[in-house]
Structure formats: C-alpha cells, structure tokens
Design an enzyme around this catalytic site. Structure first.
Site, PDB file in Angstrom:
ATOM      1  N   ASN A  31       0.802  -1.226   0.000  1.00 32.33           N
ATOM      2  CA  ASN A  31       0.000   0.000   0.000  1.00 32.33           C
ATOM      3  C   ASN A  31       0.834   1.276   0.000  1.00 32.33           C
ATOM      4  OD1 ASN A  31      -1.515  -2.202   1.851  1.00 32.33           O
ATOM      5  ND2 ASN A  31      -2.990  -1.087   0.602  1.00 32.33           N
ATOM      6  N   VAL A  79      -0.208   6.487  -1.480  1.00 29.83           N
ATOM      7  CA  VAL A  79      -0.654   5.720  -0.319  1.00 29.83           C
ATOM      8  C   VAL A  79      -2.016   5.133  -0.667  1.00 29.83           C
ATOM      9  CG1 VAL A  79      -1.260   5.788   2.121  1.00 29.83           C
ATOM     10  CG2 VAL A  79       0.592   7.229   1.259  1.00 29.83           C
ATOM     11  N   CYS A  80      -2.090   3.825  -0.665  1.00 29.83           N
ATOM     12  CA  CYS A  80      -3.294   3.138  -1.112  1.00 29.83           C
ATOM     13  C   CYS A  80      -4.148   2.768   0.105  1.00 29.83           C
ATOM     14  CB  CYS A  80      -2.896   1.887  -1.898  1.00 29.83           C
ATOM     15  SG  CYS A  80      -4.228   1.218  -2.888  1.00 29.83           S
ATOM     16  N   VAL A  81      -5.154   3.579   0.374  1.00 30.88           N
ATOM     17  CA  VAL A  81      -6.060   3.314   1.498  1.00 30.88           C
ATOM     18  C   VAL A  81      -7.423   3.889   1.145  1.00 30.88           C
ATOM     19  CG1 VAL A  81      -5.410   5.437   2.702  1.00 30.88           C
ATOM     20  CG2 VAL A  81      -6.335   3.530   4.009  1.00 30.88           C
ATOM     21  N   THR A 100      -8.062   6.236  -2.627  1.00 27.06           N
ATOM     22  CA  THR A 100      -7.119   5.592  -3.550  1.00 27.06           C
ATOM     23  C   THR A 100      -7.354   4.090  -3.637  1.00 27.06           C
ATOM     24  OG1 THR A 100      -5.529   5.521  -1.726  1.00 27.06           O
ATOM     25  CG2 THR A 100      -5.318   7.323  -3.303  1.00 27.06           C
TER      26      THR A 100
END
Length: 1196
Positions: free
Chosen positions: A1009, A1016-1018, A1023
């Site tokens: 992530n 930032v993959c959240v 995202t």
C-alpha cells in the site's frame, strides 16, 4: 480441482485460460476466461473492471462461451480447467503436494488443437498449432524485417475479389467503409469470437450501397440496375474469390548492421510497403503458434495421418477426457437411446470404412465425402445453433448435391429458429476431401504441453499445462538458470556480469558464474559496422550468492521473444544476420536466437542488442523519427520579454488562474522527477528527458504570461541542448553507447561519455561500497549527492571496488563552492538531467516570487534543495553528534503536546518546511468558515487522541499542510522503523479527503500500500475501494487516516494487504509467500534507514536522531539474534525448509529464549540468502550510525 489448500495449490483460472462445462443437453461447452477476481491489485485506481462493470467477487470469473461469445459471470467452482494459456518465458509453479514449491519458466510450448472444418460437421483431432496458418498473413503491431530494416506494422491494406451468383465480379479495396457480414456468423458482433477476417469461399452479406464504389470487373444489367436503385438496408449475397494484401503501413524502428548491409548500404524504406518489397518482407513472430485460442480460424492442409470424426463422436470423446466434476460430485449423462453414427457412411462403392466412426486417410486415398454441417453441429444451448456453409477450399464452387434431409428433428429446429433458408431444407452439400486439400478450420479446443526449466536447473518435459500454476506477480528477486545479472549496487561494473546456474528457492541463494566481457582494441563504435569475430567473454569465477545481492543486467535483459540485432561476432552463417528473436538463455552463458533467414544460432549476450523496447510511459518507441519535434522547444533567438508576451488584453482576474494552473502543473511534474532521481540519480532515459523538456515548455509558457525571461535558454548552461541531442539520438547512436560500455577496456572508457549518456539501473540494495580497496573514504562517500560514479580501470574482477579512492576523494573535495552548491566546472561528472532539473526549479521559484509580488495570493515558496541522494559525508558528521544529544525534555517551539516521550505527539510550527511535498501549491478553501472550524476540531483531536508512536506537525503559515512521522509498530517487520508522510487538506475539506504523499527512502515498495512514488493506497483517501466507514465522509478526520496507516498498513503480514492475496491465508503457499515478503521488508527497511540517517527529513531531523539514539541498539540486537538462530538452523537443516510453527516445535529452547524472542510474524527460520544480505546491510548500517555519532564503536 484442488481439494486441499495445505497440500496443493488452488486450481485457479486466469485470463485467456480455456474452461469447460456441460450444458443442459449434456454436451461439453468450452469457454475463454476474460476476467478473474485476481486481476485487480492495489495498483488500480478505481473499482471498475476492464469492461466497465463492477469488479468481480472473489471466486468468480467472467467467461465467453464458444461459439456464440455470450459472456457470463460464473462461480469458478462451476467450471473445469481445460487448458492454460501459456507462452514461452511464462513463470509457473507445479501444482503438487509439496512445501515451498520452486518456480520455473516455460522454455517451449507444444500446443495441439481440435478443429472443425468450416461448413461441415467434421472435426480433425489433435492438430499441431504450428501447422495452422492464420487467415490474415499480416496483422497490426507485428514486427517485420525488410532487408536490414526492422519495423512494426501499423495498418494492413487489403482488397477483396467478390463474385455474385449471376457471375458479376468486383474488387473492393477500402474495407473499413464496408459493412460485410459472414452469412453464417452466429457470434455476437461485440463478442469475443466474432470473426472479422476473410477467406476464399466465404459467403458474405453486403449492403448494396457499400458496393457502389467498387471496381467492377464484370457486372450484369440486373445488378447494375439494383445498384442504381439501392436503398439503405438492401443487401446482396456474395462469395469471396480472393483475399489480397495490397500494401502495409510500417513504422520503421531501426536498421540492423552486418557485413552484408555494410557493402550495400540501403536507405530507410518508405512507410508504405508494397509490390516487390512486400514479397521480401519477413515476419518476426516465431511464437505465433503458441497464441492459438478457441474460436480462431486458420488454414489447414489435410495430411494423410489425420484422424477425422464427426462432431458428435468428438463430443463423446471429450467427456472421457473432461469429467463433469463440480462441488466434489460427478454428473453422469446417460443417453436413453444409442445414436448410430451414420454421418460418415461413405458412398456405396466404398465399404472399407463402414465399421468405424473414426477414419484415417491411410485407408482411403480419396479420403472422405463429408457432409455439410447440420444446425446442431455447432449447438451449445437448447435454443442456439451455428452453421457454416462456406466452401471448404479456395474454390468456392467445389460442391455437389446430396440426399434430402428427413426426420421430424429438422422440422422442429426450423420452426424453433426460423432462420434456415429454403435451400438448406431441401439439400445438403457433400465435399470430397483428401490429403493436400487446404481447408478453413475453426479451433474448438486446445491442449498444451510445456517444457519447464526449474530454478534448481532441472528440465522437465511435456508437462500438461493444467498441472502448472502461472505466477503473475513475481518479485524482482526471482532468478532462473540462464539469467544475466550484476551485483545489486548502484555502481555495479557493467563489464563484469553473472550467469545464473541454479537457484535455491527456499534458501534464496543462487549459484552464479561470473564473466568479463571481451573488449575491442579498435574503436568500439566501428565494431558493429565492420564486425568482429572469434571473441568470447572470459570466465572469472563461480560462487554462491544471495538473490537479494543480485539484479538483472540492464543491457542483457533477453527473454523469449525479445527482438535483437547482432552487433559483433559476424562469422559463418551469422555473417549476414539482420534481425531475430530470442528463443532462450542457457546457463553456459549463451543466448539462443532465431534469425529471420530461418536459421538458429547461439550467441554471447554481448553480441546482441535488443530493439523495439519502450523507453517512456507514453509508449513511444525509441527510434521514432516522427516524434523528433517533441524534443524541440520554441526558438530562443530573442528574449521572451521583448516580443513574446502573451498577456496583453488579459485582466488580472483571468490571468491569475492561468498562472496558478501553470505553477501546479510544473509542481506535479517536478515532484515526479524528484521521486525518480531520489531512487536513481543516474537515470537518463528518453522518458525522463522528455519530462524535463515538458516542464521547461510549461515554464516558458509561464514566462509568456508574465512577460519575463526567467526561462531563457541562457540560464541553463547549455544543458537543454545536451538533453535535446540525447533525446534525438537514433538507435545507431544508442547502440554505440552500449558498445562503448561493454567493449571498451576499463582504461579507455571515456568519463564524460559515461557521466552524461550512460543509463544505470537503480540501486535496489541500498548497500554502499565499503571495501578496503576504496581507500579510507567513509561509507557515505558512495552516496554523495549527484555524483556520477565512474568505473575503476583496475576493476577486472568481481570483488574489486567499484569506485577508486582517487575518484571518490576528488568528488568529495571538488565541484562545490563555499555555499555547497555545484559549480559549472564539474558538469561532466554530474548527471545532466539532475543538474538541469535543479536549474529549472531554481528559475521556477524566482518566477513564483514575481507572481507573488505582482498578484499576491497564498503562495509561499522557497528553494528546497533537490537532493537526489543523501548529503555529503562531512555535513552529518559535523552536526549530527550534537543533535543526538537532545534530551527528552527538549521540544520544538510551538509545541502543543502533552506527552513526555520526545518525538511523539502533536506540534504547531511557525512556518512550513521548504521541502514539504505540497509547499509549491496555492491554497484557498471554498468555504473558509467551515474549513477553519474543522481545523480547530482536528487540532483538538490530534492533541488528545494520537496513538503512541506518531508525531504530527502543523504550520501556522499553511494550515492546509501537515507532516507526519509514524514509528513502525512493535511485533511487525516494521518495528523500530520510521515512516514519513506529507498531507495537504483539500480546498473543500472536510467534504473531500486530504491528499497524502509517502516519503520513500527505498527503491522498492516496503508495503503493497506504500508506493515508492509516494502513493498511499487506502480507502479513506479514495485511492482504493471500500465500504461504509472505510470510505471518506464529511465526518471523517485526519486522525482516522493516520490510525489507518499505522494499524491497517504497517501490519505483521503485509503480503496479504495486496488485493486478492487474502484468500491465501492459512495455506502453505500463503505462509511461504508471506515469509519471503517479510524477508524483503526487513532487508529493505535496514537499507532505507541507512539512507535516512544520512538525509533525514529536515522537519523531523531531531526526532529521527533521537529515535535512533535510543532504538538502534535494540534493532541491531534483535536482528543479530534472528540471524544467529536462522544460521544455526540453516547449517543443520540445509535442505528442509520449515514453517515458523514447526520451527518452534523442533527448537523449543531457541524459541523460548528470553534474550532473543522469536518474531510473532512469519520470518524465522530466515533463508540463507536473507542472512547473507542482512549481515552486509547491518554492517553498513552500524558504520553509518558511527559516522553520525550515534554509535561510538561499531564493534560494541
């Protein structure tokens, strides 16, 4: 299907795999997988699938069923796997009951197919795909070779020769404007199996209006009158007599060099290839037979040994091969009445084949009389049918009458579909087929066998594809026999390379033979023009190394299918080589290549140059002459301020948004380049150069709007022209660069050429050269900012130092003035792209000051140093010792923190740092009152509710900006690490989520992530997809985002954070992959912390040094303990990898050790390769700690 996740890999299906099921009639039906739930990863930005619909749930697949092409989302357990879609070079794993199964790659694929002869009910079983010839000889995007020139087909220009039933004939050339339809096409027009190709004998339905512009060779009066009175919707049936390729549009990429081409130098061909050139054109597509899929139509020449059966008999044989087993139960289909096979009954005079439903052409020279297909012969549903009445051969009149069709079944079908024509009711066609006849066939099913080269060096042959599990997500530390590698450091010497012999997958080590390239005593740039023969690289040694200490050789990345040209060793049958394709690499260090003149040879990697690679994100090819204009900028003959001002007549209100947009565009582009240069300061690809020139063009536009000359070319020390020249270089020049790197002896390598033109791979290890041969330089010498490292001439062995002490000393003593800035004297040793980027940004900031002075606004800018790597060693040595003495009671100004632990809590600083990722932005909230009310609430939450291990800093001058430091949670691989994030609140906050940027010190991802480019993959940030409280609402807070990052991203098993991987939890495969991922995390974190110590974020510099002063000993002690335990286990159990659970059972004493507790996440026992690399990385880490004054003695 797999029954146990513990002992066998799940039999998942993937894109383009062939699956089967049984329909309501009990007939087998094949389909092609279009989509599965594992297609998606955290790389994807949205929640939609490729076809625009919602993403598939876990365990579901989207299948297109042959022949109609109807698509269906179906549970994976409801279909069976019939064949894998594999190509040479694909990485696979054996679906066996074993632990830690190694990987392998497919060397060859042997594919057989069952094909139905178009227009009949006959099926030819087990036809080799290599004997099938595509209906269309040329297709777009295929590479071709004309004499010595290589290019890619962009467009195929064809014409059709058509014949009408009344004898009229015409030629249609512009097929794109015609709406021809196959008269018997039953597939959906937008379906997967719709056929848009043409072949002789095909019956087409054509609108009469489409034929008005045809070239008529012969036309009847009746047809001529019909064309005159043609109205939309009126059609005619025509027969294809001939399909002719008139010309090709080819994009030429490069010219191959050989002795033959030297004697007869030929200019680049025109883009339009026709006539004699078309006859000389050769395809570069050796692996085309491996790409066969169900539904594909091809030509096939019948052979004497072919086995031909009826469609019904073929279906029955398929049931024996693929039993209908779903949910652990078998469906058994029983026919109430045995059907007699009368379809193959020969004429009365031929009785030799009456007793068997399967016929071989050996028994009948006339082969067969085959009847036309019934409507049921393509049936897949209770209501669907598909028949094809096209001729079997290129002669569209090759047919004769048969007997009348009888029986109520036919009438039922006629009434049901209402699509059969009267002629089909009254007669059936019979065709006489024999060996040598060329027919058109359609693929019904495929079966593949693969020869696999396993990592341990063994070769297993003819493995059914269904016994192999494709590995689609492969980390960069998986190597295979024959791979070309170099040491995993930024200053790796390209003339010394390794060839992988074997890999211990569980131990993460590799046996490597090390070679040194052969050199040319003459001018190396002339080598490829005049050739050099009889030379070979020299073998240095063979050793076992950790896979974490290796990376792919940047120049020798040859894979099956790679297009290459020869640049050296022209001899024998290779004397006239032009273009070819790589078949495979071999452990002895050679590359097997198929050349377009149909011969195969073994070559040294240095003999070849790969072409056709994409060198930029926009997909442009290297050698695109048409794109030369993109490298140009506007004329610099005069000052922009004098005559290029373009803001006349524009009021201030409309000008200000344009300036803001230009500033933001430049900021985003500059931010991307900063990330690239941080991880790879020596990168100088075409893509990077184009990005630089695009930024420059945007800045020139800013000059025009402001009537200034901040970006006049005179400000850039000639670097712009150097970048343009490099970008415009053709493939011959780039080949010369590679030849210089590889063929020159160390003494003759030109330093300037290397520093300005050489492209290096990124440093994945994070380790620095600390060898004794490098003199007395400190470990940080090799990480000096912007210094381009030059190869040492004495480096002729793998173990020698990559940077000689005199070069390192000169780099640290020269090239800087009293202010610490680079002088123009060192331009030859500084990466051209980085230096130009620095200068552009400097001018941009000057321009922004002008914008602020003229138009005002919330723009606060100053020049942050563009550090592409840690600062020079002198700076931290002077300042860090004092910083490390900070007491716990010391806190920065403006502190609003209540906690006693230094480096944790919430603080408000006076001004935002210049290197904040979003400092170069303008900000004006859409609802100021709501925004400031929300900010007050956020600050109160952050003061009182921050979890342990988090430090947040806000700024009085920019209330939209925040800096966050999060310490790695205990009992995870991230323990004692530190992570930094820059936040900016959105203009309509809190309605929209904030923007977050992760500040990475690692050249790869430490977490699925957290991206090295800052993403930032959240789900809270928008995202990644989420539901309910997982997505941002007006009631969400910044604190929630921070807690999510700490608690949901920095976890004990980050491997399962990747989308689709969570289903591996609890399986042996999942445990093994999770443990290896944790190894990578621990190694990358130590290497990232090493870089961080040398270049800590300015806003958290004191906190970082304090953290390491108090935690470095614990981190080193813990890792040393894990190393000792793992090495003891590996020494006593070299061939038996175990899981953490069984390790605790077998080593109870060590597991219960109070001094070194075992991690609670999968890691121990760690692999041998991990132990080797971690020892090196820890040694470097301790040396850096000592150099900054945190550790007094490395030995302690």
């Amino acid at each position: 299907m797999a029954t146990s996740s513990e002992s066998q890999l799940t039999e998942d299906v993937f894109n383009e795999d062939v699956v089967y099921r049984y329909n309501k009639k009990g007939n087998i039906q094949y389909g092609l997988v279009l989509e599965n739930s594992e297609m998606y990863s955290s790389d994807d930005d949205n929640s939609d699938s490729d076809n625009g619909g919602p993403r598939l749930k876990t365990g579901f697949v989207r299948v297109a069923w042959h022949p109609k092409g109807s698509e269906e989302v179906i549970q994976q357990k409801r279909v069976g796997l019939a064949d894998r879609s594999l190509m040479p070079g694909d990485v696979v794993q054996k679906m066996v009951r074993s632990k830690g199964s190694q990987r392998g790659y497919c060397r060859t694929i042997d594919m057989n197919a069952s094909v139905q002869i178009i227009g009949t009910n006959m099926v030819i079983a087990s036809v080799k795909s290599s004997k099938l010839v595509p209906l269309e000889e040329y297709s777009p995007d295929i590479l071709v070779c004309l004499d010595s020139w290589i290019g890619a087909i962009r467009q195929v220009n064809m014409s059709l020769h058509l014949k009408f039933s009344d004898g009229s004939k015409c030629v249609v050339s512009n097929l794109e404007n015609c709406s021809f339809e196959d008269a018997d096409e039953k597939s959906r027009r937008d379906g997967e199996f719709y056929h848009a190709d043409y072949y002789p004998g095909q019956m087409l339905v054509s609108p009469l209006m489409s034929l008005s512009k045809a070239n008529w060779l012969n036309i009847s009066k009746e047809l001529k009158a019909s064309l005159r009175n043609a109205v939309p919707g009126k059609t005619a049936n025509v027969c294809v007599e001939k399909v002719q390729v008139d010309s090709l549009n080819v994009h030429w990429q490069c010219k191959a060099y050989s002795k033959a081409s030297e004697s007869g130098e030929k200019e680049q061909p025109t883009h339009l290839v026709e006539g004699d050139q078309l006859k000389r054109l050769k395809m570069i597509n050796i692996f085309e037979p491996c790409s066969l899929q169900i539904g594909d139509r091809n030509y096939y020449t019948i052979e004497s040994g072919d086995v031909i059966v009826t469609k019904d008999n073929w279906r029955r044989s398929q049931k024996e091969i693929y039993p209908a087993v779903f949910k652990g139960k078998s469906k058994v289909f029983v026919k109430k009445k045995k059907e007699e096979d009368s379809t193959l009954a020969p004429p009365p005079q031929s009785s030799s084949t009456n007793s068997s439903p399967t016929h071989s052409t050996h028994s009948n020279p006339a082969f067969h009389q085959v009847r036309k297909a019934d409507a049921d012969d393509w049936d897949t549903d209770e209501t669907g049918s598909f028949s094809d009445t096209a001729s079997l051969s290129s002669n569209c009149s090759n047919s004769s009458q048969g007997k009348k069709k009888k029986g109520p079944a036919l009438m039922t079908r006629v009434l049901k579909t209402k699509k059969l024509r009267r002629a089909r009711k009254n007669q059936e066609k019979v065709f006489n087929l024999g060996p040598g006849d060329r027919v058109v066939v359609e693929t019904l099913s495929t079966s593949s066998l693969a020869d696999v080269v396993w990592q341990d060096g063994q070769i297993e042959r003819r493995i059914p594809s269904t016994q192999l599990y494709p590995i689609h997500h492969l980390d960069d530390k998986e190597f295979f026999p024959g791979d070309f590698v170099v040491e995993n450091k930024e200053d790796a010497f390209m003339q010394v390379y390794g060839v992988v012999q074997s890999v211990d997958h569980a131990g993460r080590t590799s046996k490597v033979k090390w070679f040194k390239t052969y050199s040319s005593s003459d001018n190396p740039t002339l080598l490829m023009l005049y050739g050099q023969s009889g030379f070979r690289p020299s073998l240095l040694d063979e050793s076992e190394v950790s896979v974490y200490d290796l990376k792919d050789h940047p120049d020798f990345q040859y894979r099956p299918g790679t297009v290459v040209i020869r640049v050296a060793n022209f001899e024998g049958e290779d004397a006239s080589c032009t273009a070819g394709q790589v078949l495979d690499n071999y452990p002895e260090g050679k590359v097997q290549v198929w050349w377009v003149d149909e011969h195969v040879s073994m070559c040294w990697p240095q003999d070849l140059y790969r072409v056709g690679e994409y060198d930029s994100d926009d997909g442009e090819l290297w050698d695109t002459a048409a794109s030369d204009a993109s490298w140009e900028t506007e004329s610099e003959d005069c000052h922009i301020a004098d005559d290029s001002c373009s803001n006349e007549g524009i009021d201030e209100e409309s000008l200000k948004p344009k300036l803001d947009a230009s500033i933001e565009k430049a900021r985003i582009a500059m931010s991307r380049l900063e990330e690239i240069f941080t991880h790879n300061p020596n990168l100088q690809t075409s893509g990077v150069m184009k990005q630089l020139l695009d930024i420059y063009k945007d800045c020139r536009y800013l000059d025009k709007l402001m009537c200034t000359s901040f970006f006049h070319e005179s400000h850039f020390q000639g670097l712009l022209e150097r970048v343009r020249e490099r970008g415009r270089s053709n493939l011959a020049q780039r080949m010369a660069d590679q030849v210089t790197r590889l063929f020159c002896s160390g003494e003759s390598v030109d330093q300037t050429t290397l520093s300005s033109d050489s492209t290096r791979a990124s440093d994945d290890s994070g380790c620095m050269s600390t060898s004794k041969e490098a003199g007395n330089s400190s470990p940080s010498d090799s990480l000096t900012s912007e210094e381009f490292l030059v190869c040492d001439p004495s480096l002729h062995k793998r173990q020698a130092a990559a940077v000689p002490s005199d070069v390192s000393a000169a780099a640290s003593q020269s090239g800087q003035d009293g202010s610490g800035k680079k002088t123009s004297e060192d331009s030859n040793t500084v990466n051209v792209c980085v230096k130009l980027c620095n200068l552009i940004k400097c001018q941009l900031l000057s321009a922004l000051e002008e914008v602020t002075a003229k138009y005002g606004g919330q723009i606060s800018l100053s020049l942050p140093d563009l550090q592409v790597s840690p600062p020079s060693p002198a700076e931290p040595a002077q300042n860090c010792e004092k910083d490390a003495e900070v007491e716990e009671s010391t806190v920065p100004n403006g502190c609003c923190e209540k906690k006693s632990v230094f480096g944790e809590g919430f603080f408000v600083e006076e001004s935002s740092p210049n290197n904040h990722k979003f400092k170069l932005t303008t900000f004006q909230p859409t609802e100021p009152k709501v925004f400031f009310q929300t900010i007050n609430k956020e600050h109160n939450l952050l003061r009182t509710s921050l979890p342990d291990g988090v430090c947040v800093k806000a700024y009085e001058d920019r209330m939209d900006l925040y800096s966050v430091m999060i310490k790695g949670p205990a009992k995870t691989p991230y323990e004692d690490g530190v992570f930094f994030f820059d936040f900016q609140l959105s203009v309509n906050y809190p309605k929209a989520p904030p923007i977050c940027h992760y500040i990475s010190y690692c050249s790869d991802r430490l977490n699925p992530n957290l991206y090295e480019d800052g993403k930032v993959c959240v789900s809270l940030l928008g995202t990644w997809s989420g539901k309910g409280t997982e997505v941002w609402t007006a009631n969400s807070t910044l604190l929630q985002v921070i807690v999510s990052i700490q608690g949901l991203i920095l976890v004990s098993e980050p491997y399962f954070n990747e989308a689709g991987y969570e289903k591996q939890k609890g399986s042996q495969q999942g445990r093994e992959n999770s443990r290896m991922y944790n190894e990578m995390v621990v190694l990358k974190q130590v290497q990232a912390l090493t870089k961080m110590l040398l270049q800590p974020p300015s806003v958290f510099k004191e906190e970082v040094l304090y953290h390491f002063k108090h935690q470095a000993y614990f981190l080193i002690d813990r890792l040393e303990g894990w190393l000792k335990i793992s090495e003891m286990h590996n020494d006593s159990h070299p061939l038996s990898p175990v899981t953490p659970t069984t390790f605790r059972e077998a080593h109870g004493d060590l597991a219960s050790s109070k001094t070194t507790p075992l991690p609670e996440f999968p890691l121990i026992p760690a692999s041998k390769g991990f132990c080797i690399t971690l020892r090196k990385s820890l040694s470097t880490f301790q040396e850096v700690l000592t150099s900054v004054g945190i550790l007094r003695n490395v030995a302690s």
